[in-house]
Structure formats: C-alpha cells, structure tokens
Design a protein around this motif. Structure first.
Motif, PDB file in Angstrom:
ATOM      1  N   THR A  13      70.483 -28.538 -24.940  1.00  0.00           N
ATOM      2  CA  THR A  13      69.673 -29.288 -25.908  1.00  0.00           C
ATOM      3  C   THR A  13      68.250 -29.577 -25.425  1.00  0.00           C
ATOM      4  N   CYS A  14      67.970 -29.389 -24.143  1.00  0.00           N
ATOM      5  CA  CYS A  14      66.593 -29.571 -23.664  1.00  0.00           C
ATOM      6  C   CYS A  14      65.727 -28.472 -24.288  1.00  0.00           C
ATOM      7  N   HIS A  15      64.605 -28.875 -24.841  1.00  0.00           N
ATOM      8  CA  HIS A  15      63.819 -27.911 -25.617  1.00  0.00           C
ATOM      9  C   HIS A  15      62.332 -27.975 -25.286  1.00  0.00           C
ATOM     10  N   CYS A  16      61.946 -28.789 -24.303  1.00  0.00           N
ATOM     11  CA  CYS A  16      60.518 -28.940 -24.006  1.00  0.00           C
ATOM     12  C   CYS A  16      59.938 -27.612 -23.518  1.00  0.00           C
ATOM     13  N   PHE A  17      58.704 -27.387 -23.884  1.00  0.00           N
ATOM     14  CA  PHE A  17      58.068 -26.154 -23.428  1.00  0.00           C
ATOM     15  C   PHE A  17      56.615 -26.385 -23.048  1.00  0.00           C
ATOM     16  N   ASP A  18      56.150 -25.501 -22.189  1.00  0.00           N
ATOM     17  CA  ASP A  18      54.766 -25.498 -21.756  1.00  0.00           C
ATOM     18  C   ASP A  18      54.060 -24.399 -22.552  1.00  0.00           C
ATOM     19  N   VAL A  19      52.796 -24.596 -22.837  1.00  0.00           N
ATOM     20  CA  VAL A  19      52.031 -23.579 -23.561  1.00  0.00           C
ATOM     21  C   VAL A  19      51.009 -22.996 -22.587  1.00  0.00           C
ATOM     22  N   ARG A  20      50.996 -21.684 -22.445  1.00  0.00           N
ATOM     23  CA  ARG A  20      50.061 -21.064 -21.494  1.00  0.00           C
ATOM     24  C   ARG A  20      49.274 -19.950 -22.168  1.00  0.00           C
ATOM     25  N   ASP A  21      48.056 -19.801 -21.748  1.00  0.00           N
ATOM     26  CA  ASP A  21      47.226 -18.706 -22.238  1.00  0.00           C
ATOM     27  C   ASP A  21      47.060 -17.695 -21.126  1.00  0.00           C
ATOM     28  N   ILE A  22      47.424 -16.452 -21.410  1.00  0.00           N
ATOM     29  CA  ILE A  22      47.191 -15.415 -20.414  1.00  0.00           C
ATOM     30  C   ILE A  22      46.269 -14.365 -21.020  1.00  0.00           C
ATOM     31  N   THR A  23      45.467 -13.748 -20.167  1.00  0.00           N
ATOM     32  CA  THR A  23      44.471 -12.807 -20.684  1.00  0.00           C
ATOM     33  C   THR A  23      44.509 -11.526 -19.865  1.00  0.00           C
ATOM     34  N   ASN A  24      43.809 -10.557 -20.358  1.00  0.00           N
ATOM     35  CA  ASN A  24      43.564  -9.381 -19.533  1.00  0.00           C
ATOM     36  C   ASN A  24      42.507  -9.751 -18.499  1.00  0.00           C
ATOM     37  N   LEU A  25      42.172  -8.814 -17.647  1.00  0.00           N
ATOM     38  CA  LEU A  25      41.329  -9.132 -16.497  1.00  0.00           C
ATOM     39  C   LEU A  25      39.983  -9.749 -16.889  1.00  0.00           C
ATOM     40  N   ASP A  26      39.362  -9.256 -17.944  1.00  0.00           N
ATOM     41  CA  ASP A  26      38.035  -9.779 -18.278  1.00  0.00           C
ATOM     42  C   ASP A  26      38.053 -10.792 -19.426  1.00  0.00           C
ATOM     43  N   GLY A  27      39.237 -11.212 -19.830  1.00  0.00           N
ATOM     44  CA  GLY A  27      39.315 -12.280 -20.821  1.00  0.00           C
ATOM     45  C   GLY A  27      38.928 -11.863 -22.236  1.00  0.00           C
ATOM     46  N   SER A  28      38.940 -10.577 -22.529  1.00  0.00           N
ATOM     47  CA  SER A  28      38.542 -10.141 -23.872  1.00  0.00           C
ATOM     48  C   SER A  28      39.718 -10.082 -24.836  1.00  0.00           C
ATOM     49  N   ALA A  29      40.906 -10.173 -24.320  1.00  0.00           N
ATOM     50  CA  ALA A  29      42.109 -10.199 -25.156  1.00  0.00           C
ATOM     51  C   ALA A  29      43.186 -10.961 -24.398  1.00  0.00           C
ATOM     52  N   GLY A  30      44.092 -11.533 -25.140  1.00  0.00           N
ATOM     53  CA  GLY A  30      45.123 -12.292 -24.445  1.00  0.00           C
ATOM     54  C   GLY A  30      46.203 -12.729 -25.382  1.00  0.00           C
ATOM     55  N   GLU A  31      47.088 -13.543 -24.851  1.00  0.00           N
ATOM     56  CA  GLU A  31      48.130 -14.062 -25.713  1.00  0.00           C
ATOM     57  C   GLU A  31      48.461 -15.484 -25.305  1.00  0.00           C
ATOM     58  N   ARG A  32      49.012 -16.208 -26.261  1.00  0.00           N
ATOM     59  CA  ARG A  32      49.502 -17.551 -25.959  1.00  0.00           C
ATOM     60  C   ARG A  32      51.010 -17.483 -25.931  1.00  0.00           C
ATOM     61  N   ILE A  33      51.562 -17.932 -24.810  1.00  0.00           N
ATOM     62  CA  ILE A  33      53.014 -17.913 -24.688  1.00  0.00           C
ATOM     63  C   ILE A  33      53.529 -19.330 -24.537  1.00  0.00           C
ATOM     64  N   ARG A  34      54.794 -19.512 -24.844  1.00  0.00           N
ATOM     65  CA  ARG A  34      55.404 -20.782 -24.456  1.00  0.00           C
ATOM     66  C   ARG A  34      56.561 -20.489 -23.527  1.00  0.00           C
ATOM     67  N   VAL A  35      56.738 -21.384 -22.576  1.00  0.00           N
ATOM     68  CA  VAL A  35      57.718 -21.211 -21.519  1.00  0.00           C
ATOM     69  C   VAL A  35      58.482 -22.520 -21.406  1.00  0.00           C
ATOM     70  N   TRP A  36      59.800 -22.452 -21.261  1.00  0.00           N
ATOM     71  CA  TRP A  36      60.574 -23.680 -21.075  1.00  0.00           C
ATOM     72  C   TRP A  36      59.934 -24.537 -20.000  1.00  0.00           C
ATOM     73  N   ASP A  37      59.936 -25.808 -20.229  1.00  0.00           N
ATOM     74  CA  ASP A  37      59.361 -26.732 -19.253  1.00  0.00           C
ATOM     75  C   ASP A  37      60.402 -27.787 -18.899  1.00  0.00           C
ATOM     76  N   SER A  38      60.081 -28.569 -17.904  1.00  0.00           N
ATOM     77  CA  SER A  38      61.015 -29.592 -17.440  1.00  0.00           C
ATOM     78  C   SER A  38      60.300 -30.915 -17.260  1.00  0.00           C
ATOM     79  N   CYS A  39      60.898 -31.983 -17.814  1.00  0.00           N
ATOM     80  CA  CYS A  39      60.300 -33.316 -17.688  1.00  0.00           C
ATOM     81  C   CYS A  39      60.437 -33.849 -16.267  1.00  0.00           C
TER      82      CYS A  39
END
Lengths: 226, 271, 336
Positions: free
Chosen positions: C244-270
C-alpha cells in the motif's frame, strides 16, 4: 570544453572504465575534447577545464603533480574511491582532498558510468550535481532483486551511498561498500545487525575498513572496543 | 480529463528584479487562480519546483522567485522569450470571503509576501468590503524587501508596517523581528489574519497574536513543504496525514494545532 | 449470488486458457523470487501456498515509470505523454492480503485520479485464492481476515475441486462456462472449514487483534520511537515492499546536452533523510520522526482520512526489515 584524466598511484581501473564507455564515448567527445589521458594519448597537455583524478599521491612527485593539475584546471573531480576517500589504499594513503580542493567526487570502484554521464551533463548545462542521501539497499529494492543480506551474505548495501544502481547485488554479489557511506547511514545499527547475524567482529571490521577506513573509523573503533 | 502530470508550455514575457536574490517572472499564458494557490514550474532538464502565484490572471501570471536551489538558479539565468513548463494551479487559497466586513491583518516575512500579494491586490480592489487593513512585513535587510515599487500604491488601501533585522543606510523603519510589530495591532477588534513566512517567524508571530487575543480559527498560515506532484499523491508534502499541496497550503491555526504531527510552524504556539 | 459453483482442478488450465484469449493474464511465478508476471503459458503459473514475495503493486504502480518525454525545439518544447493504452487484465491467484491492498491503493491513487495508475487499474478482474497455510509473518486477521471485501471470483481448494465464490457481475459471467459445476452444501462447508482453519492459525501466531479504529494518537511521544530510530537503517525496504505504500519521487533525466529528456517517477520512501526536505528546512530530519511517520501514516492518519488502516497484514515489511522491526510488536505496544 577540455577534460583530462590523470592517474596517481592506483590500479588505474577508473581510466580503464572510462575507456569501457563504448556506447557513450562518442557522444561525450561531441562535447569534450580530451587534452590529457596518458593511457591513450602520446601528447598530453595542461591546462584543462575539467580534471578527473584517479588514485592518490604516493610520493612527493605525485603531490607536486596533483598541485600542478589543480593549478591548471577549473574543476577538479576525484574519480573513484581511492581518489575520493582513500578507498582501499587507506589508511596508508590520504585522499586527493587532503592535498587540494576537490570540486566533485565520483565514488565507486570503479566510478559509476551513469553517474559520470550525470556529472558531465551537469557541467554542460550548469545543473546541480551532488551526493545522494540514501543507500544502495534502496536502489537494490527498487530493482526487486531479493536480498543477499537475508541470504546470509555480508552486504554493505544498507550503509553505502547509492548511485551505482546496485550493480553488484544485481549480479549476485554482495555490496562491498566501494562507494563509501553517507551522512544519514545508521552505521552502528548495521554493525549490530551483522553481529546478530553471526558475522564475527573481525569480519565486520574488515568489511567496514575495506573501502572506508577513514570515513568509518569512528564506528570501526567502536566495534573494536566492544 | 487532461493529465495533471503534464506541464503546459509557457513563455517568459518579462523579468522584474525585485531584490538582489529575487526576480518576478511574468509568464504567458496565465491561468485562473485563487490568491494563495501555487503552480509547479518546470525548467526543462533541471526539474520542477512549487511556487506561489504572486499576481496575474488568465492572460499572464507572475511568479516571484528567490534563487536558492537547482531549478531557481537556472530560472534566474533565463531570459525573456524562453520557455518553461507550468502545472496548476494547486492548493486551496486564502479564505478571502471570510475577510468581508472585518479587519484584516496580513503578516509576511521575506519571500512569504509573494503568496500574499494577490490578497493585497484584492484588498485594493475591494477596499470598501473591509474594515481596518494592516500589512506587517519584515525582511532581513531593507534591500531584501519585496515589491517596494508597489508600496505607495498599497498605502492608499492599508497601513504598512515594515521591519528589518539588519538596517542599512537610510532605513527609517523599524528594526527587529516581525513579532515586535504584531504587538502594534492591539486595537484590531474582529480581525482575520493571513500569514506567510519562515517557520520560526510564523511560530512567534502566531504566539504573539494569540496572546493579544486573536482567535486561532481566524489566523491562517501558508505552509511550505516539499510539494512534488501537487495533487496529493506522491506523499512528500504530507504533514500529519494532510497533503499540504491539496488540503493546504493554507491552514487555520486551530486546525494546524490539532495535527498529531505538529507542523514546525505552530509548535509551542499555545505554550 | 445464490448458487454455489466449483471447478475441477483438472479444468483450471482450460479456464485460464480461455481467459488468456480475451484478457492479459497476470499470475504468480516463482523465479529467484515469487511475483506476479504476465503469463504467456499457464504452465508458468506457480500457485504458492501463501503470498508472493512481491505484491500486486508493481503491476499498477511500477517501481520506475516515465511520465512524459520532452524535446527542445526552436520555439519551446514538445511534450509526449507516456500514458499507455489500456490493457484488459485478469489477476489470477492473488491472496487475500494483496487483493485487500488494492482497495487501499485505489483510495490513495485515485482521490485525485492518477492517470497512469488508473489506466492500468481500471476494469481489472480479480480472481483470488485462499491461502493454504500462512507464513510466520502473516497477520491479515488483524484487518478482517483472509477473504477481502471486493473480488470478482474467489477460489478455495477443497480437494479435487476449487470452490468458487462469485463476487461480482463480471465474475458471474466468467463462471457461466461449462467448465464450472454446481457445488453442494458439503462443498461449501469444506470451504468454510478450510478458511477458518487457516485464519485460526494466523490468529494463533499473530496474536494481534485491532479494533476498527484503535486510538494510538497518545503514543506520539512514546519512547518506542527512540528505540526504533536507533536501530532502523532507513533503507526504505519496508516502504518499497509494502503493497500500500505509494509515495514516489519525481526526477528529470536528460541526454548529455540537455536538449531532450524525460520525467520519471520512482518509488520513494518516507524513511529517507531527504523525503520531507525543502530548500529551506528538513521537516523530518530525525530518524525517530521518520520511523514514527510511517507507522502513523498507516494506522492513524489513514483512519482519519479514509476510515481504514493502510495495512493488510501481509507481513512483508517484517520479513524484509534488516533491523528486525516487527510491525506487530510495534502495534502491540501502541494499543497497549
């Protein structure tokens, strides 16, 4: 931008790991020129914008070399455990940060490629880069690997700083703690848990000392006194 | 229904230097919001962070932002014409309707004036609906006071009491913490208070007002937490099981005091 | 539903094959660890006597997922939503604790509808199965027992047959096939006994009964938090393994020069140091406060918000805690 990869006394595994980045190296070379890399170049120059230094200075010549690198670089990065914390060479050797100002550390033996890419991006686009405040254990659980500590291995995952994406445990080998620890790590509790699991004091002291002799000396002393 | 996680692209239309470390970004398109609400702002590649809306309307909104972290520092380096991402508005907003026919006390510290600026602008438009209105505002140094360019305008509608911790040359106002000025509003009879500032400031200012006889259910605080998703799911902003991003960020003091996990902003207020 | 139904064990494979023609089937598989996976062939399925090591959570909320991808273009950015199309799912072989956890997860994830979760979760058909014998760490009886309130079909092993309880209209449609037979009152009696016996065993081991809304608020300053704070490693395993734990972290990752990227969410822990940290302050710096927060979020705050405990008694956090923190012990002390 220009970079240099410099080796002081060490196994030069980080230099080799740099060369292992077959998939990424071309992209990296689009953004950085390599001015100095003894392992692959005949003519090596200073200054560089970013100096990656692996290993530790083992004699006066190497200290002088390190000082020269520092004077001739905008950003100095301690590359790998030896350079960042003394690693396996401690307590005899002192980390690079003992001699010169270090701007960033890339932990690990060798460093993590993903982290290096993250660092290079931070340089190119001027983004913050910092140490994580959670453990390899967290990364390993995210991969739903199952647990080597539970299986009876002496795993350092719970007190070792994340960033390698739990490389060793994901391949069936317990974490040796090569990336060093992090501020919030509950070192004493981990030591007690290992004792409860039946590992001897010496085994635990060895595991804590292997890569983090300097940073964990307090808890190592505490263990010795127990 | 649209996906609340996807930012819409907005353009920086103007950048106003407020203080050495704070800039107001005017961005388009704007959005319909309640004073006290916030948006999640994306600087692509750097990340996302929550910022309260400091002014504007459907055409454009203003965000007054201090450079403190990864996203904000990059934002400060951006120029007019560049693009960012916006999600929101999120949060509950100040209960303006409760202020009608009553005295209103606005207490702000530092960057905490940003979410209160829309309240002040609402007051200026609806001045006849309210009795006494006073703004108490403090900052570390005079040069760090936000929206100084607006003070003359605002003074037509309300008393403004200013204080700083470290006076600079030419400073004629008060010196000291905001709490000191809170003592000056004794004559307020039936007052509603809106407050936003650093946790320590809110704690002591609340305590002072309670001691003066202000009622905890008339005192509203805007809490700042690690609001990530903005819609009450990711869990980072939760305090005592309340999602600051959705159930807040504005809570009446009496409610916050009942939280089992006491927010830092109200710890010891009743002691 | 007035009639009782059962299915011969020998016909189960045919039933699952039939399901696979119309739905994507998820069922327990035992590799290095046991978990639910997408089934290509019914012989992959491993019906374990008790819960799998990994819960149903990752099917609906994966440990890591992309929210959107973006690309810099001349006049701004182009955003591509990573929300996938819907998949008609049947979950087969889930145990009571895991099915019960979905109801809790739904409350948290759909108070404001999370589109990624909702698209995976919507119209999922649940075919659960009664535990044969519990694990040492099981304590589902503290939260209503082995059979959840909501399911489509529920199977209980009664020898050569599975007794089938029908919990919904969709379930009823599924058992309209010839593979199912009418069950006798004796069959039902056998099912009842079976469930009772297993629950009795859990009660005996767990030794914990919670009232519907147990008052634990006064234990906020108890010294237990200091004790747990001393030993907790803040590794986050209990959070990640929890259904039932559902908290998540939001992270932005990019290619090397930051011209494209994605936003991911990853399980997190309190439990992690930076979980409640803002640019100005860390609101749960103390390990003690973090340990306490998780317990209160499951047993106090959830009751205030949703009128239920955000725990199903699966015991995974007990099995996964390096420090040996047993949530049953914690609860026993809190309700004392």
């Amino acid at each position: 931008m220009n970079i240099g990869i410099f080796s002081l006394s060490c196994c030069e595994g980080c230099s080799v790991e740099f060369l292992n980045m077959e998939e990424e190296i071309l992209d990296i070379l689009n953004h950085f020129g390599i001015e100095n890399f003894r392992l692959v170049k005949e003519v090596n120059k200073l200054p560089v914008d970013v100096a990656f230094v692996e290993g530790v200075p083992a004699n006066e010549n190497e200290v002088a070399k390190l000082l020269e690198i520092r004077r001739n670089s905008e950003i100095l990065v301690a590359l790998g455990s030896c350079s960042a914390t003394g690693g396996v060479l401690a307590p005899g050797a002192k980390p690079v940060g003992h001699y010169v100002d270090v701007d960033h550390c890339l932990y690990g033996c060798p460093f993590s490629r993903d982290e290096l890419k993250e660092f290079l991006t931070s340089i190119i686009i001027d983004k913050a880069f910092g140490k994580k405040e959670y453990s390899v254990c967290m990364e390993c659980s995210l991969l739903e690997n199952g647990c080597l500590l539970e299986e009876g291995y002496l795993c350092m995952g719970p007190i070792t700083v994340a960033g390698c994406n739990a490389l060793c445990p994901s391949n069936g080998k317990p974490c040796l703690g090569c990336r060093g620890s992090y501020e919030d790590a509950n070192l004493k509790s981990h030591a007690k848990i290992l004792l409860d699991k039946g590992f001897s004091k010496d085994e635990i002291i060895d595991a804590f000392s292997l890569f983090s002799h300097r940073d964990l000396r307090e808890v190592i002393e505490w263990l010795k006194r127990r | 229904m649209s996906n609340p996680y996807i930012p819409s692209i907005a353009k920086i239309m103007d950048i106003i230097d407020e203080t050495p470390d704070t800039k107001t970004f005017v961005i388009e398109p704007g959005l319909s919001f309640k004073p006290g609400q916030f948006v999640e702002l994306t600087v692509f590649g750097y990340g996302e962070a929550p910022f309260s809306i400091s002014g504007g309307n459907e055409d454009s909104i203003e965000l007054s932002i201090r450079a403190v972290g990864n996203v904000t520092r990059k934002l400060h380096a951006m120029k007019i014409g560049e693009h960012i991402g916006i999600r929101g508005p999120f949060g509950n907003g100040w209960p303006l309707e409760k202020a009608e026919g009553r005295d209103l006390l606005i207490v702000a510290g530092g960057i905490g004036l940003a979410p209160l600026k829309p309240v002040i602008e609402w007051v200026c438009k609806n001045r006849s609906k309210l009795n006494e209105v006073t703004l108490i505002y403090g900052a570390r140094k005079p040069s760090l006071l936000l929206f100084k360019r607006m003070f003359e305008e605002w003074k037509k509608c309300m008393n403004i009491l200013l204080t700083v911790d470290e006076p600079e040359e030419g400073w004629k106002g008060e010196v000291g913490v905001v709490t000191k000025l809170c003592g000056k509003v004794k004559e307020f009879s039936d007052a509603l208070t809106f407050m936003c500032g650093p946790p320590v400031m809110m704690k002591y200012a609340s305590k002072t007002l309670i001691d003066l006889g202000f009622s905890p259910d008339d005192l509203y605080l805007s809490l700042e937490r690690n609001m990530r998703c903005g819609i009450g799911i990711c869990g980072h902003c939760a305090v005592s099981g309340m999602y600051v991003c959705k159930d807040g960020p504005i809570f009446p003091l009496d409610e916050a005091l009942k939280f089992i996990e006491k927010p830092h902003e109200v710890q010891g207020v009743l002691d | 539903m007035d009639t009782f139904v059962k299915i011969a064990k020998s016909k189960l494979k045919d039933f699952l094959q039939h399901i696979m023609e119309n739905y994507t089937l998820y069922a327990p598989v035992k590799k290095k660890i046991s978990r639910f996976e997408r089934i290509e062939d019914p012989s992959q399925i491993c019906l374990l006597p008790n819960r799998t090591e990994i819960s149903l959570k990752p099917i609906f909320l994966p440990p890591k997922e992309s929210l959107f991808r973006w690309k810099k273009v001349e006049d701004g950015y182009i955003i591509e939503d990573c929300l996938n199309g819907k998949e008609k799912k049947v979950i087969f072989g889930a145990k009571g604790c895991d099915v019960a956890s979905l109801k809790i997860l739904d409350l948290y994830m759909m108070e404001v509808s999370d589109p990624y979760y909702a698209s995976r979760r919507k119209d999922t058909i649940i075919i659960g199965i009664t535990c044969e014998y519990p694990r040492e760490s099981c304590f589902c009886t503290a939260f209503g027992g082995m059979i959840p309130d909501e399911y489509d079909l529920w199977l209980t092993d009664i020898g050569d047959y599975y007794f089938v309880d029908i919990g919904s209209e969709r379930g009823k449609e599924l058992v309209s096939m010839e593979l199912f037979e009418r069950a006798s009152p004796e069959d039902e009696e056998r099912k009842r006994e079976k469930i009772e016996r297993a629950e009795q065993e859990i009660r005996k081991m767990a030794k914990i009964e919670l009232e519907e809304y147990q008052d634990m608020e006064d234990k906020f300053e108890d010294k237990i938090w200091e004790e747990l704070g001393d030993i907790c490693l803040s590794c986050g395993r209990c959070n990640l393994i929890c259904p039932t734990c559902h908290c998540f972290d939001v992270r932005d990752i990019t290619n090397l020069d930051g011209s494209a990227g994605e936003r991911i969410r990853v399980w997190d822990s309190c439990h992690l140091f930076e979980f409640a940290k803002t640019s100005a302050e860390n609101f749960r710096r103390d390990r003690r406060a973090r340990v306490r927060y998780r317990i209160y979020d499951k047993f106090v705050f959830s009751v205030k918000r949703y009128k239920l405990y955000a725990c199903v008694g699966c015991g995974r956090c007990i099995d996964s805690c390096h420090a040996g923190i047993d949530i049953r012990d914690v609860l026993r002390r809190l309700i004392r």
